[in-house]
Write a protein that holds these residues in place. Structure first.
Motif, short mmCIF file in Angstrom:
data_model
loop_
_atom_site.label_atom_id
_atom_site.label_comp_id
_atom_site.label_asym_id
_atom_site.label_seq_id
_atom_site.Cartn_x
_atom_site.Cartn_y
_atom_site.Cartn_z
N VAL A 62 -5.95 -1.93 9.08
CA VAL A 62 -4.63 -1.13 8.70
C VAL A 62 -4.97 0.09 9.57
O VAL A 62 -5.84 0.86 9.76
CB VAL A 62 -4.92 -0.92 7.22
N SER A 63 -3.79 0.54 10.41
CA SER A 63 -3.67 1.74 10.94
C SER A 63 -3.47 2.77 10.17
O SER A 63 -3.07 2.56 8.89
CB SER A 63 -2.62 1.62 11.99
N ALA A 64 -3.43 4.03 10.77
CA ALA A 64 -3.35 5.27 9.84
C ALA A 64 -1.87 5.29 9.19
O ALA A 64 -1.68 5.71 7.90
CB ALA A 64 -3.59 6.73 10.51
N ALA A 65 -0.91 4.99 10.20
CA ALA A 65 0.53 4.86 9.59
C ALA A 65 0.80 3.82 8.41
O ALA A 65 1.32 4.23 7.47
CB ALA A 65 1.52 4.58 10.64
N ILE A 66 0.03 2.48 8.82
CA ILE A 66 0.36 1.62 7.50
C ILE A 66 -0.70 1.98 6.58
O ILE A 66 -0.26 1.89 5.11
CB ILE A 66 -0.38 0.33 8.13
N HIS A 67 -1.80 2.70 6.51
CA HIS A 67 -2.68 2.97 5.75
C HIS A 67 -1.92 3.93 4.55
O HIS A 67 -1.75 4.11 3.32
CB HIS A 67 -3.73 3.74 6.13
N ARG A 68 -1.20 5.17 5.12
CA ARG A 68 -0.27 5.88 4.43
C ARG A 68 0.70 5.27 3.44
O ARG A 68 0.92 5.67 2.41
CB ARG A 68 0.40 7.08 5.42
N ILE A 69 1.50 4.22 4.21
CA ILE A 69 2.49 3.61 3.27
C ILE A 69 1.86 2.64 2.33
O ILE A 69 2.48 2.63 1.13
CB ILE A 69 3.24 2.47 4.13
N LEU A 70 0.74 2.22 2.55
CA LEU A 70 0.08 1.36 1.46
C LEU A 70 -0.32 2.07 0.36
O LEU A 70 -0.37 1.89 -0.80
CB LEU A 70 -1.19 0.55 1.97
N GLU A 71 -0.88 3.48 0.68
CA GLU A 71 -1.43 4.35 -0.45
C GLU A 71 -0.18 5.04 -1.14
O GLU A 71 -0.09 5.02 -2.28
CB GLU A 71 -2.03 5.59 0.74
N ILE A 72 0.82 5.50 -0.43
CA ILE A 72 2.18 5.99 -1.20
C ILE A 72 2.69 5.09 -1.98
O ILE A 72 3.04 5.24 -3.06
CB ILE A 72 3.15 6.66 -0.18
N SER A 73 2.57 3.71 -1.81
CA SER A 73 3.50 2.67 -2.53
C SER A 73 2.57 2.27 -3.58
O SER A 73 3.45 1.54 -4.66
CB SER A 73 3.67 1.58 -1.35
N GLY A 74 1.12 2.47 -3.75
CA GLY A 74 0.63 2.17 -4.60
C GLY A 74 -0.15 0.41 -4.45
O GLY A 74 -0.63 0.22 -5.36
N LEU A 75 0.09 0.16 -3.33
CA LEU A 75 -0.20 -1.26 -3.11
C LEU A 75 -2.02 -1.35 -3.17
O LEU A 75 -2.55 -2.41 -3.30
CB LEU A 75 0.19 -1.91 -1.90
N TYR A 76 -2.70 -0.22 -2.74
CA TYR A 76 -3.91 -0.42 -2.77
C TYR A 76 -4.51 -0.73 -4.34
O TYR A 76 -5.84 -1.08 -4.35
CB TYR A 76 -4.69 0.97 -2.29
N LYS A 77 -3.71 -0.50 -5.19
CA LYS A 77 -4.09 -0.74 -6.57
C LYS A 77 -4.13 -2.30 -6.78
O LYS A 77 -4.74 -2.95 -7.75
CB LYS A 77 -3.27 -0.22 -7.61
N LEU A 78 -3.37 -3.22 -5.85
CA LEU A 78 -3.15 -4.55 -6.10
C LEU A 78 -3.95 -5.22 -5.20
O LEU A 78 -3.85 -6.43 -5.24
CB LEU A 78 -1.72 -4.76 -5.96
N VAL A 79 -4.24 -4.65 -3.89
CA VAL A 79 -4.91 -5.29 -2.79
C VAL A 79 -6.19 -5.04 -2.50
O VAL A 79 -6.83 -3.85 -2.99
CB VAL A 79 -3.88 -5.40 -1.52
N LYS A 80 -7.07 -5.95 -1.96
CA LYS A 80 -8.43 -5.76 -1.67
C LYS A 80 -8.38 -5.33 0.02
O LYS A 80 -7.54 -5.75 0.64
CB LYS A 80 -9.37 -7.05 -1.74
N VAL A 81 -9.11 -4.39 0.23
CA VAL A 81 -9.36 -4.06 1.63
C VAL A 81 -10.30 -5.07 2.24
O VAL A 81 -11.58 -5.19 1.66
CB VAL A 81 -9.99 -2.40 1.92
N CYS A 82 -10.27 -5.63 3.36
CA CYS A 82 -11.17 -6.95 3.75
C CYS A 82 -11.47 -6.18 5.30
O CYS A 82 -11.13 -5.63 5.81
CB CYS A 82 -10.38 -8.18 4.10
N GLU A 83 -12.81 -6.85 5.51
CA GLU A 83 -13.32 -6.45 7.03
C GLU A 83 -12.76 -7.90 7.80
O GLU A 83 -12.61 -8.84 7.37
CB GLU A 83 -14.73 -6.34 6.70
#
Length: 102
Positions: free
Chosen positions: A81-102
């Motif tokens: 996830v780039s900084a721009a995509i991270h921001r969208i995922l964060e603002i949308s609340g998707l980080y509450k639904l998805v796992k961050v994977c390596e």
């Protein structure tokens, strides 16, 4: 370059295109649904390594796949996830639904 897909055991890995907008999100939605319904897919990982832009269509596409995967007691993951995509995922609340994977 369009989206690419890879299946490893029960996990579908989706490599969205450089720009994940209305048209490309629709293509990812259709093809991933087809793979999920045909196979034994339980989890999806979105690899955003090559994606530089995503709008609300991308957010909606991820949420729709989340609903499908929840029926199978699986998970949705994101990586690269780039900084721009991270921001969208964060603002949308998707980080509450998805796992961050390596």
């Amino acid at each position: 370059m369009g989206p690419e897909y890879k299946v490893i055991e029960d996990t579908l890995i989706v490599y969205p295109p450089q720009e994940l907008d209305h048209h490309s999100a629709f293509a990812v939605k259709q093809y991933s649904e087809e793979i999920i319904r045909k196979g034994m897919i339980k989890n999806i990982i979105f690899d955003f390594s090559n994606t530089t832009f995503m709008d609300s269509s991308g957010v909606g596409m991820i949420m729709g796949r989340y609903r499908l995967i929840q029926e199978k007691s699986g998970y949705i993951g994101v990586r690269g996830v780039s900084a721009a995509i991270h921001r969208i995922l964060e603002i949308s609340g998707l980080y509450k639904l998805v796992k961050v994977c390596e």
